[in-house]
Write a protein that holds these residues in place. Sequence first.
Motif, PDB file in Angstrom:
ATOM      1  N   GLU A 131       0.808  -1.241   0.082  1.00 50.99           N
ATOM      2  CA  GLU A 131       0.060  -0.042  -0.024  1.00 50.99           C
ATOM      3  C   GLU A 131       0.707   1.242  -0.110  1.00 50.99           C
ATOM      4  N   ALA A 132       1.857   1.239   0.920  1.00 56.98           N
ATOM      5  CA  ALA A 132       3.018   2.353   1.061  1.00 56.98           C
ATOM      6  C   ALA A 132       3.571   2.642  -0.449  1.00 56.98           C
ATOM      7  N   GLN A 133       3.993   1.534  -0.900  1.00 56.09           N
ATOM      8  CA  GLN A 133       4.881   1.584  -2.338  1.00 56.09           C
ATOM      9  C   GLN A 133       3.991   2.152  -3.340  1.00 56.09           C
ATOM     10  N   THR A 134       2.537   1.859  -3.518  1.00 59.50           N
ATOM     11  CA  THR A 134       1.449   2.459  -4.477  1.00 59.50           C
ATOM     12  C   THR A 134       1.706   4.021  -4.312  1.00 59.50           C
ATOM     13  N   LEU A 135       1.643   4.431  -3.087  1.00 56.63           N
ATOM     14  CA  LEU A 135       1.761   6.103  -2.790  1.00 56.63           C
ATOM     15  C   LEU A 135       2.939   6.603  -3.025  1.00 56.63           C
ATOM     16  N   TYR A 136       4.158   5.986  -2.688  1.00 61.00           N
ATOM     17  CA  TYR A 136       5.466   6.476  -3.177  1.00 61.00           C
ATOM     18  C   TYR A 136       5.637   6.529  -4.675  1.00 61.00           C
ATOM     19  N   ALA A 137       5.105   5.609  -5.542  1.00 65.71           N
ATOM     20  CA  ALA A 137       5.195   5.549  -6.687  1.00 65.71           C
ATOM     21  C   ALA A 137       4.409   6.640  -7.481  1.00 65.71           C
ATOM     22  N   ALA A 138       3.341   6.781  -7.049  1.00 65.24           N
ATOM     23  CA  ALA A 138       2.284   7.827  -7.262  1.00 65.24           C
ATOM     24  C   ALA A 138       2.894   9.328  -7.051  1.00 65.24           C
ATOM     25  N   LEU A 139       3.733   9.529  -6.396  1.00 68.87           N
ATOM     26  CA  LEU A 139       4.570  10.891  -6.135  1.00 68.87           C
ATOM     27  C   LEU A 139       6.045  10.773  -6.447  1.00 68.87           C
ATOM     28  N   ASN A 140       6.488   9.671  -7.615  1.00 69.93           N
ATOM     29  CA  ASN A 140       7.513   9.970  -8.074  1.00 69.93           C
ATOM     30  C   ASN A 140       8.605   9.566  -7.008  1.00 69.93           C
ATOM     31  N   LEU A 141       8.402   8.724  -5.864  1.00 69.18           N
ATOM     32  CA  LEU A 141       9.474   8.486  -4.829  1.00 69.18           C
ATOM     33  C   LEU A 141       9.695   6.847  -4.767  1.00 69.18           C
ATOM     34  N   THR A 142      10.718   6.693  -4.129  1.00 70.01           N
ATOM     35  CA  THR A 142      10.891   5.325  -3.838  1.00 70.01           C
ATOM     36  C   THR A 142      11.186   5.210  -2.232  1.00 70.01           C
ATOM     37  N   PRO A 143      10.658   4.065  -1.568  1.00 68.77           N
ATOM     38  CA  PRO A 143      10.575   3.929  -0.008  1.00 68.77           C
ATOM     39  C   PRO A 143      12.033   4.128   0.342  1.00 68.77           C
ATOM     40  N   PRO A 144      12.281   5.062   1.313  1.00 66.23           N
ATOM     41  CA  PRO A 144      13.693   5.415   1.682  1.00 66.23           C
ATOM     42  C   PRO A 144      14.220   4.479   2.662  1.00 66.23           C
ATOM     43  N   SER A 145      15.408   3.913   2.268  1.00 66.57           N
ATOM     44  CA  SER A 145      15.841   2.740   3.030  1.00 66.57           C
ATOM     45  C   SER A 145      16.428   3.148   4.547  1.00 66.57           C
ATOM     46  N   GLU A 146      16.707   4.706   4.425  1.00 66.17           N
ATOM     47  CA  GLU A 146      17.199   5.242   5.742  1.00 66.17           C
ATOM     48  C   GLU A 146      16.101   5.183   6.858  1.00 66.17           C
ATOM     49  N   VAL A 147      14.568   5.027   6.205  1.00 64.08           N
ATOM     50  CA  VAL A 147      13.551   5.323   7.232  1.00 64.08           C
ATOM     51  C   VAL A 147      12.908   3.716   7.426  1.00 64.08           C
ATOM     52  N   SER A 148      13.047   3.317   8.382  1.00 69.01           N
ATOM     53  CA  SER A 148      12.556   1.857   8.537  1.00 69.01           C
ATOM     54  C   SER A 148      11.054   1.981   9.151  1.00 69.01           C
ATOM     55  N   ILE A 149      10.297   2.958   9.416  1.00 71.56           N
ATOM     56  CA  ILE A 149       9.252   2.864  10.156  1.00 71.56           C
ATOM     57  C   ILE A 149       8.081   3.036   8.817  1.00 71.56           C
TER      58      ILE A 149
END
Length: 282
Positions: A131-149
Amino acid sequence: MKCELVDVFSTKKLNGNGLTIFSDVDHLSSADMLAWTQEMRQFESIFIQVKGGEFHARIFTIEEELDFAGHPLLGLAYHLHHHYGNGPRHEWRVHTKSKVIPLTSLKTAETFTATMSQGKPEFIRTLSEQEAQTLYAALNLTPPSEVSIGAEVISTGLPYVILPVASHQLEHIVFKVKDLAPLIAPLGAKFLYVLDVDNREGRTWDNQGAVEDIATGSAAGPAAAYLFKHGLISSHELTLHQGRFLGRPSEINVAIAEHDGEIANIFVSANVVKVADISLVD
């Protein structure tokens, strides 16, 4: 009909988040209020009515009426203080569509400060990785590896997806979808707030990505609750930053009241400065 222009989350005119406060509006329909909001072209406008000695507020974006919003209510405290107050500090109770909001106004020789009690936050949902990945992609983002939460839906009156990013990711946001609403509504959210957890800076838009908000009081409570829950702040007071990308950097002050290890209340504060009085032709 009259209105005032104020800037919220700023001590200087033409900074922070602008707001139109409409008064003498008993004759207006909901359609009229929406039309006047569209005319002013700000992110939100607020309409104040006095009924039986109580204050009732209706809040509109250029698209719809909201149950609750932050910067319009904080700006309204300025209007209430100067039109109904007679001292340096006052407490107010304002009826919105969703609940009664306690406000405090404080005027000194240098500044005017409004504070809103947003109450206990509601932690609605933790998003799955997909679910989060879908939102990151919608905003031209990738899930940050530095943020584990993970991302969460949190509300203090208006439910937001709090989407965490690491430093410098806010600069890369581009809307890749026409409308976020179909993606976030099934999650129980109304809007999405991208939060740089390192620098405590956020960005949010209308769901079509057409208008970015300068400073969002209704998202400040959920963002602070998110940071507190995940141990990302060491104090019960913090300042959130927003509006840098629009040339109107704003500061949102938040205080957290804790009881038995849980958040009991969240207070969002803003400096407010008056810009203009306007008389409108009906």
